[in-house]
Scaffold this motif. Structure first.
Motif, short mmCIF file in Angstrom:
data_model
loop_
_atom_site.label_atom_id
_atom_site.label_comp_id
_atom_site.label_asym_id
_atom_site.label_seq_id
_atom_site.Cartn_x
_atom_site.Cartn_y
_atom_site.Cartn_z
N TRP A 273 -5.62 -7.65 -1.08
CA TRP A 273 -5.15 -6.29 -1.36
C TRP A 273 -6.29 -5.26 -1.00
O TRP A 273 -6.26 -4.27 -0.33
CB TRP A 273 -4.96 -5.84 -2.75
CG TRP A 273 -4.42 -4.47 -3.22
CD1 TRP A 273 -5.19 -3.36 -3.25
CD2 TRP A 273 -3.25 -4.10 -3.23
NE1 TRP A 273 -4.36 -2.22 -3.38
CE2 TRP A 273 -3.13 -2.65 -3.33
CE3 TRP A 273 -1.65 -4.55 -2.64
CZ2 TRP A 273 -1.86 -2.01 -3.31
CZ3 TRP A 273 -0.76 -4.07 -2.96
CH2 TRP A 273 -0.81 -2.60 -3.16
N GLU A 276 -6.61 -4.33 2.49
CA GLU A 276 -5.50 -3.67 2.88
C GLU A 276 -4.30 -4.30 3.64
O GLU A 276 -3.48 -3.96 4.31
CB GLU A 276 -6.04 -2.53 3.73
CG GLU A 276 -7.20 -1.40 3.18
CD GLU A 276 -7.05 -0.43 4.05
OE1 GLU A 276 -6.70 -0.43 5.18
OE2 GLU A 276 -8.11 0.50 3.55
N TYR A 278 -1.49 -5.22 2.40
CA TYR A 278 -0.51 -5.09 1.38
C TYR A 278 0.38 -5.79 1.04
O TYR A 278 0.89 -6.30 0.30
CB TYR A 278 -0.26 -3.51 1.06
CG TYR A 278 -1.59 -2.73 1.04
CD1 TYR A 278 -2.61 -2.93 0.20
CD2 TYR A 278 -1.68 -1.65 2.05
CE1 TYR A 278 -3.68 -2.10 0.18
CE2 TYR A 278 -2.89 -0.64 1.81
CZ TYR A 278 -3.87 -1.04 0.89
OH TYR A 278 -4.87 -0.21 0.99
N ALA A 281 -0.30 -9.35 0.49
CA ALA A 281 -0.46 -9.69 -0.94
C ALA A 281 0.98 -9.67 -1.89
O ALA A 281 0.92 -10.37 -2.45
CB ALA A 281 -1.49 -8.41 -1.37
N LYS A 282 1.63 -8.66 -1.51
CA LYS A 282 2.68 -8.60 -2.41
C LYS A 282 3.64 -9.87 -2.08
O LYS A 282 4.22 -10.30 -3.00
CB LYS A 282 3.60 -7.42 -2.05
CG LYS A 282 2.91 -6.11 -2.47
CD LYS A 282 3.84 -4.94 -1.92
CE LYS A 282 3.13 -3.46 -2.36
NZ LYS A 282 3.92 -2.18 -1.97
N ARG A 431 -10.27 -0.43 -5.29
CA ARG A 431 -9.03 -1.00 -4.74
C ARG A 431 -8.70 -2.33 -5.38
O ARG A 431 -7.38 -2.38 -5.62
CB ARG A 431 -9.74 -1.44 -3.00
CG ARG A 431 -9.87 -0.64 -2.34
CD ARG A 431 -10.21 -1.07 -0.75
NE ARG A 431 -10.65 -0.09 -0.09
CZ ARG A 431 -10.34 -0.18 1.09
NH1 ARG A 431 -9.41 -0.93 1.83
NH2 ARG A 431 -10.54 0.93 1.87
N GLY A 435 -5.00 -2.87 -6.81
CA GLY A 435 -4.37 -4.32 -6.60
C GLY A 435 -3.72 -4.90 -7.75
O GLY A 435 -2.69 -5.28 -7.94
N HIS A 438 -0.66 -3.21 -9.03
CA HIS A 438 0.69 -3.58 -8.44
C HIS A 438 0.88 -5.21 -8.67
O HIS A 438 2.10 -5.61 -8.84
CB HIS A 438 0.35 -3.45 -6.82
CG HIS A 438 0.54 -2.34 -6.35
ND1 HIS A 438 -0.51 -1.34 -6.56
CD2 HIS A 438 1.87 -1.77 -5.66
CE1 HIS A 438 0.20 -0.32 -5.90
NE2 HIS A 438 1.32 -0.53 -5.54
#
Length: 487
Positions: A273, A276, A278, A281-282, A431, A435, A438
């Motif tokens: 995360w 970046e 994203y 990561a998800k 950040r 992270g 989320h």
């Protein structure tokens, strides 16, 4: 040193039906007060009150701006550097055997039965045989053997198709539930299993049995969650058989290491995360949720972890954006409680059953009188069954609350280490905060496996209990921070 101790009391004239005081590992007292329905609503209000008192405190703004966070267990504002934490863990065994080794060895030696298990003073030894202990074993040894054998035969470890292990897992759970209860154990020693049948026992709630997987999960968590929550306090306590050789200082050191290890792993988990990536990561986090949620009662643990992550991120980001993060706590608590209420109809009857279950002392005192008033065998059996259900529910809630407070206390401290880590820049720390927010949301969205055999009302019940205990724990940590600023 006792790693986890709980005490239950009651007030006959109050809706606050129990006081559960938990002494978690390092000797810090964390209280969880009130029936679940009362606690859930009251905690949100309590958080708001803390916000009013702390928001205008200058030091609460100054210290966080210097990168410090309040460690209520150490009783001071501290700086964190994960690189230094990682270096301090080098050459230290992952199982903390340098501290726990002697206690563990002594527990192993004192638990081993002398050859074949025989005893002339008990009716039978089936339950003792199942746990591989002698009939004279102390309660701490009984708990230790249950922990070790249940882990060995747990479906999450051996697979759900291993029927031999499944039977052994069930047998050790049944044996533990009888031998860990002084009254049931005494009855069993004199009359054997026959003496525990509903029509023969006078022990209130005697024959009731908790599902083996639920019993283990609520007491010791799950091995699959090791990288997220570490070894729970109750598991460490069982491992060393509540050894007095482990001092409070040693126990705190073990806990500090647990937190540091988990913080390092969490920081690594958030790298995608902060760089970046994203979507990657998800996807990775969602995959982890699928795996963890498939463990026995894993959904409850995943959602709890998500809530602590989410709330910790809101605290940090609130402080980053406005200088005071606590208003975000009240907003978070209210919003998520409302979401829980919308997610399904709360069962008042079941909640009342949980509250009644916490009156375990009163229940035990009145059980024999209630049963004695039964006019027929059928009425007696009905009252016996109802009593057992109430007591089992109450016992499970105590176990679950103990576990929730342990996990919450630990993960909240883990988050502080990660979010205030001085080995990275302020931008990276921020950040990490987003992270973690989320990551928490993805964990909270964990769905129950289709093959789950846990009733919907039970899942709802324990989710609310976890929510209440988690918020109360963090509320008290914030209250400790506020109190430190006025002295």
């Amino acid at each position: 040193m006792t790693f986890a101790i709980y005490h239950v009391a009651h007030n006959n004239n109050s809706c606050l039906t129990y006081l559960c005081t938990l002494r978690i590992i390092y000797g810090a007292a964390v209280g969880v007060v009130g029936g679940v329905a009362v606690a859930v609503g009251g905690v949100v209000q309590g958080v708001t009150q803390i916000v009013r008192g702390a928001a205008a405190t200058p030091k609460a703004i100054i210290e966080p701006s210097r990168g410090k966070w309040w460690n209520d267990l150490e009783g001071k504002w501290i700086l964190t550097n994960l690189n230094e934490e990682q270096k301090s863990l080098q050459n230290i065994p992952d199982d903390d055997d340098d501290i726990l080794g002697d206690a563990r060895k002594n527990a192993e030696e004192s638990t081993k039965p002398p050859g074949s298990i025989t005893a002339s003073k008990v009716k039978e030894t089936a339950y003792y045989d199942a746990l591989e202990i002698a009939p004279g074993a102390e309660p701490s040894k009984i708990k230790r053997q249950y922990y070790l054998l249940a882990r060995k035969y747990h479906p999450d470890r051996v697979g759900k198709d291993d029927t031999v292990s499944a039977d052994k897992f069930k047998d050790v759970a049944e044996a533990y539930q009888v031998l860990s209860d002084p009254q049931l154990r005494k009855k069993y020693d004199v009359e054997g299993k026959d003496g525990l049948s509903p029509d023969k026992t006078d022990v209130a709630g005697g024959p009731a049995q908790v599902a083996p997987a639920m019993l283990f999960a609520f007491l010791f968590g799950s091995d699959k969650f090791g990288d997220y929550i570490g070894r729970l306090a109750m598991a460490t306590s069982a491992l060393v058989a509540d050894s007095p050789d482990v001092s409070a200082k040693d126990a705190r050191t073990v806990q500090r290491r647990r937190v540091a290890r988990l913080a390092i792993k969490l920081a690594e988990r958030l790298v995608m995360w902060t760089e970046e990536d994203y979507d990657v990561a998800k996807a990775v986090w969602a995959s982890a949720v699928m795996d963890l949620g498939g463990a026995s009662y894993g959904t409850e643990l995943v959602r709890l972890i998500g809530k602590v992550y989410s709330l910790s991120a809101y605290q940090f980001l609130g402080a980053t954006d406005s200088g005071v993060g606590m208003p975000s706590i009240a907003k978070w608590a209210k919003g998520h409680y409302a979401h829980m209420q919308r997610s399904g109809d709360a069962s008042k009857a079941k909640r009342d059953g949980l509250v009644a279950g916490m009156k375990m002392m009163t229940t035990k005192q009145n059980a024999e009188r209630e049963l004695a008033e039964a006019k027929t065998d059928e009425e007696r059996k009905e009252k016996q069954a109802a009593m057992e259900d109430v007591q089992v529910t109450g016992m499970l809630n105590i176990m679950w609350t103990t576990t929730v407070v342990d996990i919450t206390t630990t993960l909240h401290e883990v988050a502080q280490l990660v979010l205030h880590d001085q080995s990275v820049s302020k931008d990276v720390r921020k950040r990490r905060g987003y992270g973690l927010k989320h990551l928490g949301e993805i964990f909270m969205a964990c769905s129950t496996p289709m093959e789950s055999d846990q009733p919907e009302d039970a899942k709802k019940l324990y989710e609310e209990a976890a929510f209440a205990a988690m918020l109360e724990t963090i509320r008290r940590k914030e209250e400790a921070a506020r109190s430190s600023l006025v002295h």
